[in-house]
Design a protein around this motif. Structure first.
Motif, short mmCIF file in Angstrom:
data_model
loop_
_atom_site.label_atom_id
_atom_site.label_comp_id
_atom_site.label_asym_id
_atom_site.label_seq_id
_atom_site.Cartn_x
_atom_site.Cartn_y
_atom_site.Cartn_z
N ASN A 176 0.81 -1.22 0.00
CA ASN A 176 0.00 0.00 0.00
C ASN A 176 0.84 1.27 0.00
O ASN A 176 0.32 2.36 0.24
CB ASN A 176 -0.91 0.03 1.24
CG ASN A 176 -1.86 -1.15 1.27
OD1 ASN A 176 -2.38 -1.56 0.25
ND2 ASN A 176 -2.08 -1.69 2.46
N ILE A 177 2.14 1.12 -0.26
CA ILE A 177 3.04 2.25 -0.03
C ILE A 177 2.73 3.46 -0.92
O ILE A 177 2.81 4.61 -0.48
CB ILE A 177 4.52 1.80 -0.21
CG1 ILE A 177 5.46 2.94 0.20
CG2 ILE A 177 4.79 1.32 -1.61
CD1 ILE A 177 5.36 3.36 1.63
N LEU A 178 2.37 3.24 -2.18
CA LEU A 178 2.10 4.38 -3.07
C LEU A 178 0.89 5.18 -2.58
O LEU A 178 0.88 6.41 -2.60
CB LEU A 178 1.90 3.91 -4.51
CG LEU A 178 3.14 3.34 -5.19
CD1 LEU A 178 2.79 2.77 -6.56
CD2 LEU A 178 4.21 4.43 -5.35
N SER A 179 -0.13 4.45 -2.14
CA SER A 179 -1.31 5.12 -1.59
C SER A 179 -0.96 5.90 -0.33
O SER A 179 -1.45 7.02 -0.12
CB SER A 179 -2.39 4.08 -1.28
OG SER A 179 -3.49 4.66 -0.62
N LYS A 180 -0.11 5.32 0.52
CA LYS A 180 0.29 5.98 1.76
C LYS A 180 1.08 7.26 1.46
O LYS A 180 0.88 8.30 2.10
CB LYS A 180 1.14 5.04 2.61
CG LYS A 180 1.38 5.54 4.03
CD LYS A 180 0.10 5.48 4.86
CE LYS A 180 0.37 5.77 6.31
NZ LYS A 180 -0.82 5.59 7.15
N ILE A 181 2.00 7.18 0.48
CA ILE A 181 2.78 8.36 0.11
C ILE A 181 1.85 9.47 -0.36
O ILE A 181 2.02 10.64 -0.01
CB ILE A 181 3.79 8.01 -1.00
CG1 ILE A 181 4.89 7.10 -0.44
CG2 ILE A 181 4.41 9.27 -1.60
CD1 ILE A 181 5.84 6.55 -1.49
#
Length: 298
Positions: free
Chosen positions: A117-122
């Motif tokens: 989910n890292i792109l969404s979190k960024i």
């Protein structure tokens, strides 16, 4: 702050970076009115080479760095050096396990994510970070700084473009500049008299404010072989310079969840939507002017 949102991302797995599709994230940042600048690093040396990290708005660190230790150690080093840039700490495993590492190192201002989910979190953290700095006074400063950068771009275009024209066309532009400048500012008549007796591009640019640079850019457009074949774009004066002047010199009145500025018969209503549109407009002109400079340099 400038209209660039900069991310430093540390993960020691090059294959992972190779598999990432950041186009969606970049499009999201552009939609905020900022240019995305994502720096990917895979070793501690490359990560530490960016110390003290002042140019970055967000730092992203993987938990499991294999031969380099663990991500929380790098985050702790940041905080120990009084670097409080927001950090996202992520893992391919269970994200809940990261909180133990954060508590153990007493890390502050750290967000947690699973790698999937890292792109969404960024995107979420980045949007929150942007909102913190986009108050009225910061936005005024951003507009001033960006217009200053565009002034330099226009100056380079004029320098390269006029410098490549035949003497008679250069004289046409110089004469037109002299006529307009003399009309606008009688106090500089002595300097203008010296200029027209021995005109040069450097001296002309030195007497140019932002409006005069835009006027000279348009004069160059009429005479430069490469430029006059291109379709003209927009009105930089009305879309950016006039608004810059209103924001700089107008007195804001709070109105309907925003601020109404008035200056010399002009009005500009500043709110989140207007701020976003203005940032995107400035970015659009910067890209266009940069492309033109590259084209005439070829």
């Amino acid at each position: 702050m400038k209209l660039t949102f900069s991310i430093l991302w540390f993960d020691d797995t090059e294959d992972y970076f190779g598999s990432l599709d950041t186009d969606g994230l970049k499009a999201e940042v552009l939609s905020w009115g900022f240019f995305p600048d994502i720096m990917l690093v895979t070793t501690p040396d490359k990560f530490l080479s960016h110390s003290p990290y002042k140019e970055f708005d967000l730092i992203v660190v993987d938990r499991n760095l294999e031969e380099y230790g663990e991500g929380q150690d790098f985050i702790a080093d940041l905080r120990n050096n009084a670097i409080y840039t927001e950090v996202i700490f992520y893992t391919a495993g269970n994200a809940n396990d990261l909180w133990d590492a954060i508590r153990e190192k007493q890390l502050e201002g750290v967000f947690v994510s699973n790698r999937s989910n890292i792109l969404s979190k960024i995107s979420k953290v980045g949007r929150q970070s942007i909102r913190k700095v986009l108050d009225l006074e910061n936005m005024r400063g951003i507009v001033m700084a960006e217009v200053g950068e565009i002034d330099h771009l226009l100056g380079e275009i004029i320098m390269v473009g006029i410098g490549s024209l035949p003497h008679e066309l250069q004289k046409t532009i110089f004469d037109k500049f002299h006529k307009e400048a003399a009309k606008q500012n009688q106090e500089s008549s002595d300097r203008l008299t010296t200029f027209i007796a021995n005109p040069s591009i450097d001296e002309m640019l030195d007497m140019c404010d932002s409006n005069k640079r835009w006027e000279n850019f348009n004069r160059l457009w009429k005479h430069h072989d490469k430029l006059k074949k291109e379709d003209k774009f927009g009105d930089y004066k009305s879309e950016v310079l006039d608004i810059r002047n209103i924001l700089a010199h107008g007195k804001p009145e709070f109105r309907d969840g925003g601020y109404l500025f008035r200056h010399r018969g002009r009005e500009f209503f500043f709110n989140d939507e207007a701020s976003n549109e203005l940032r995107k407009t400035i970015l659009s002109y910067k890209r266009a002017f940069s492309s033109i400079l590259e084209m005439i340099r070829e």
